[in-house]
Design a protein around this motif. Structure first.
Motif, mmCIF file in Angstrom:
data_model
loop_
_atom_site.group_PDB
_atom_site.id
_atom_site.type_symbol
_atom_site.label_atom_id
_atom_site.label_comp_id
_atom_site.label_asym_id
_atom_site.label_seq_id
_atom_site.Cartn_x
_atom_site.Cartn_y
_atom_site.Cartn_z
ATOM 1 N N GLN A 54 -0.532 1.291 19.263
ATOM 2 C CA GLN A 54 0.670 1.104 18.696
ATOM 3 C C GLN A 54 1.788 1.521 19.866
ATOM 4 O O GLN A 54 2.844 1.082 19.915
ATOM 5 C CB GLN A 54 1.014 1.776 17.463
ATOM 6 C CG GLN A 54 0.172 1.170 16.337
ATOM 7 C CD GLN A 54 0.350 2.030 15.098
ATOM 8 O OE1 GLN A 54 1.210 2.884 14.872
ATOM 9 N NE2 GLN A 54 -0.541 1.766 14.062
ATOM 10 N N ILE A 55 1.571 2.478 20.704
ATOM 11 C CA ILE A 55 2.393 3.134 21.656
ATOM 12 C C ILE A 55 2.927 2.057 22.593
ATOM 13 O O ILE A 55 4.042 2.074 23.365
ATOM 14 C CB ILE A 55 1.971 4.440 22.190
ATOM 15 C CG1 ILE A 55 2.934 5.224 23.123
ATOM 16 C CG2 ILE A 55 0.697 3.980 23.282
ATOM 17 C CD1 ILE A 55 4.084 5.698 22.172
ATOM 18 N N LEU A 56 1.888 1.112 22.742
ATOM 19 C CA LEU A 56 2.506 0.111 23.860
ATOM 20 C C LEU A 56 3.154 -1.245 23.299
ATOM 21 O O LEU A 56 3.518 -2.045 24.039
ATOM 22 C CB LEU A 56 0.887 -0.590 24.460
ATOM 23 C CG LEU A 56 0.107 0.626 25.044
ATOM 24 C CD1 LEU A 56 -1.292 -0.200 25.556
ATOM 25 C CD2 LEU A 56 0.676 1.064 26.214
ATOM 26 N N LEU B 111 5.446 6.787 25.402
ATOM 27 C CA LEU B 111 4.222 5.970 26.286
ATOM 28 C C LEU B 111 3.499 6.912 27.394
ATOM 29 O O LEU B 111 2.428 7.196 27.433
ATOM 30 C CB LEU B 111 4.404 4.631 26.904
ATOM 31 C CG LEU B 111 3.509 3.941 27.582
ATOM 32 C CD1 LEU B 111 2.068 3.849 26.936
ATOM 33 C CD2 LEU B 111 3.967 2.779 28.325
ATOM 34 N N ALA B 112 4.440 7.504 28.102
ATOM 35 C CA ALA B 112 4.028 8.488 29.261
ATOM 36 C C ALA B 112 3.348 9.775 28.681
ATOM 37 O O ALA B 112 2.170 10.263 29.054
ATOM 38 C CB ALA B 112 5.352 8.540 30.049
ATOM 39 N N ASP B 113 4.140 10.241 27.481
ATOM 40 C CA ASP B 113 3.575 11.427 27.100
ATOM 41 C C ASP B 113 2.111 11.199 26.536
ATOM 42 O O ASP B 113 1.246 12.022 26.518
ATOM 43 C CB ASP B 113 4.383 11.786 25.818
ATOM 44 C CG ASP B 113 5.712 12.140 26.324
ATOM 45 O OD1 ASP B 113 5.944 12.630 27.500
ATOM 46 O OD2 ASP B 113 6.531 12.752 25.418
ATOM 47 N N GLN B 114 1.786 10.094 25.821
ATOM 48 C CA GLN B 114 0.566 9.682 25.288
ATOM 49 C C GLN B 114 -0.413 9.850 26.482
ATOM 50 O O GLN B 114 -1.734 10.040 26.496
ATOM 51 C CB GLN B 114 0.459 8.644 24.573
ATOM 52 C CG GLN B 114 -0.689 8.151 23.930
ATOM 53 C CD GLN B 114 -0.907 7.125 23.048
ATOM 54 O OE1 GLN B 114 -0.927 6.136 23.466
ATOM 55 N NE2 GLN B 114 -0.650 7.366 21.614
ATOM 56 N N MET B 115 -0.212 9.078 27.582
ATOM 57 C CA MET B 115 -1.003 9.019 28.804
ATOM 58 C C MET B 115 -1.192 10.393 29.319
ATOM 59 O O MET B 115 -2.174 10.768 29.663
ATOM 60 C CB MET B 115 -0.196 8.257 30.102
ATOM 61 C CG MET B 115 -0.353 6.560 29.757
ATOM 62 S SD MET B 115 0.840 6.160 31.003
ATOM 63 C CE MET B 115 0.655 4.238 30.620
ATOM 64 N N MET B 116 -0.236 11.297 29.338
ATOM 65 C CA MET B 116 -0.478 12.674 29.661
ATOM 66 C C MET B 116 -1.641 13.446 28.943
ATOM 67 O O MET B 116 -2.466 14.302 29.268
ATOM 68 C CB MET B 116 0.864 13.409 29.840
ATOM 69 C CG MET B 116 0.616 14.828 30.446
ATOM 70 S SD MET B 116 2.403 15.772 30.311
ATOM 71 C CE MET B 116 2.624 15.931 28.818
ATOM 72 N N GLU B 117 -1.261 13.268 27.377
ATOM 73 C CA GLU B 117 -1.991 13.804 26.429
ATOM 74 C C GLU B 117 -3.468 13.444 26.726
ATOM 75 O O GLU B 117 -4.523 14.309 26.176
ATOM 76 C CB GLU B 117 -1.474 13.775 25.072
ATOM 77 C CG GLU B 117 -0.288 14.383 24.636
ATOM 78 C CD GLU B 117 0.474 13.618 23.537
ATOM 79 O OE1 GLU B 117 -0.288 12.982 22.931
ATOM 80 O OE2 GLU B 117 1.485 14.243 23.211
#
Length: 246
Positions: free
Chosen positions: A39-41, A119-125
């Motif tokens: 969903q984030i995408l 989106l970037a936060d989810q990649m980091m997590e």
């Protein structure tokens, strides 16, 4: 047993290219399945006339295409656009459809900067630090002067610093935290700086280091050489991205 879905509209011979995520899809169900699970995408790039054309000409669904066209032409919301698509698919049950649409409503309340940060936060997590760094850099390019975004930009710089810190690039992390502090004095940024400074001090107390290498945390020479190569590769990818956006 592998789970499968019946596609009432069938699959197109020619795929539709979701350019924002570089993915080719062949059916409406495939689009909904992907975005429901990622969903984030999801972004407004799907709400385009070229997608309507693909629905009409390649999925052979003129009625659905006309509904989508009218929403675009009439200034309909992205929520209405996605609700129309979700209503046509059969891969989500009623509870899943409701949750999916509620998520889209929440996203509609956020601006582009906020959505891209999520989106970037989810990649980091998820530990995708290099991908997150590139996305944070994309956010920051040309965004520094936006009024009323100081706290958000501070958080972007802070999280960028966290990514560099997780990869043990402490010098770059400290530079990011300094930029974050120039926008907003976040308590977490102050704590992060103190933590990195303690790590640097511990490393320098045990292993004498040259000034340019002082941010390295207790690494062997071979490890440092590998990391230098990796960092140069990351810098090259960022330079290629910046050139592509000129």
């Amino acid at each position: 047993m592998t789970e499968g879905y019946w596609c009432p509209y069938g699959a197109a011979e020619q795929p539709y290219h979701l350019k924002s995520i570089d993915l080719k899809v062949y059916s409406l169900e495939e689009i909904l399945y992907f975005y429901y699970h990622h969903q984030i995408l999801l972004d407004r790039s799907l709400m385009q006339e070229d997608f309507v054309f693909w629905v009409r000409e390649h999925l052979k669904q003129p009625v659905l295409a006309e509904k989508l066209h009218q929403l675009i032409a009439g200034g309909g919301s992205f929520v209405m656009f996605m609700e129309t698509l979700v209503a046509q698919g059969n891969i989500l049950d009623d509870v899943e459809k409701q949750a999916f649409l509620e998520y889209i409503v929440r996203m509609e309340d956020k601006n582009e900067l906020e959505r891209r940060k999520m989106l970037a936060d989810q990649m980091m997590e998820r530990g995708k630090f290099e991908a997150a760094i590139l996305e944070y850099r994309r956010i920051l390019k040309g965004k520094e002067q936006e009024a009323g975004q100081q706290e958000l930009l501070a958080k972007v710089w802070h999280n960028l610093g966290c990514c560099y810190g997780k990869m043990l690039y402490y010098k770059e992390a400290l530079n990011c935290f300094q930029n974050a502090y120039s926008y907003e004095r976040l308590p977490q940024t102050k704590q992060a700086v103190a933590y990195i400074m303690n790590l640097r001090q511990a490393a320098e107390d045990i292993v004498p280091m040259k000034e340019e290498d002082s941010f390295v945390h207790l690494l062997s020479r071979s490890d440092q050489a590998k990391r230098d190569i990796r960092y140069q590769q990351l810098k090259l990818r960022m330079q290629e991205y910046l050139r592509s956006t000129l």
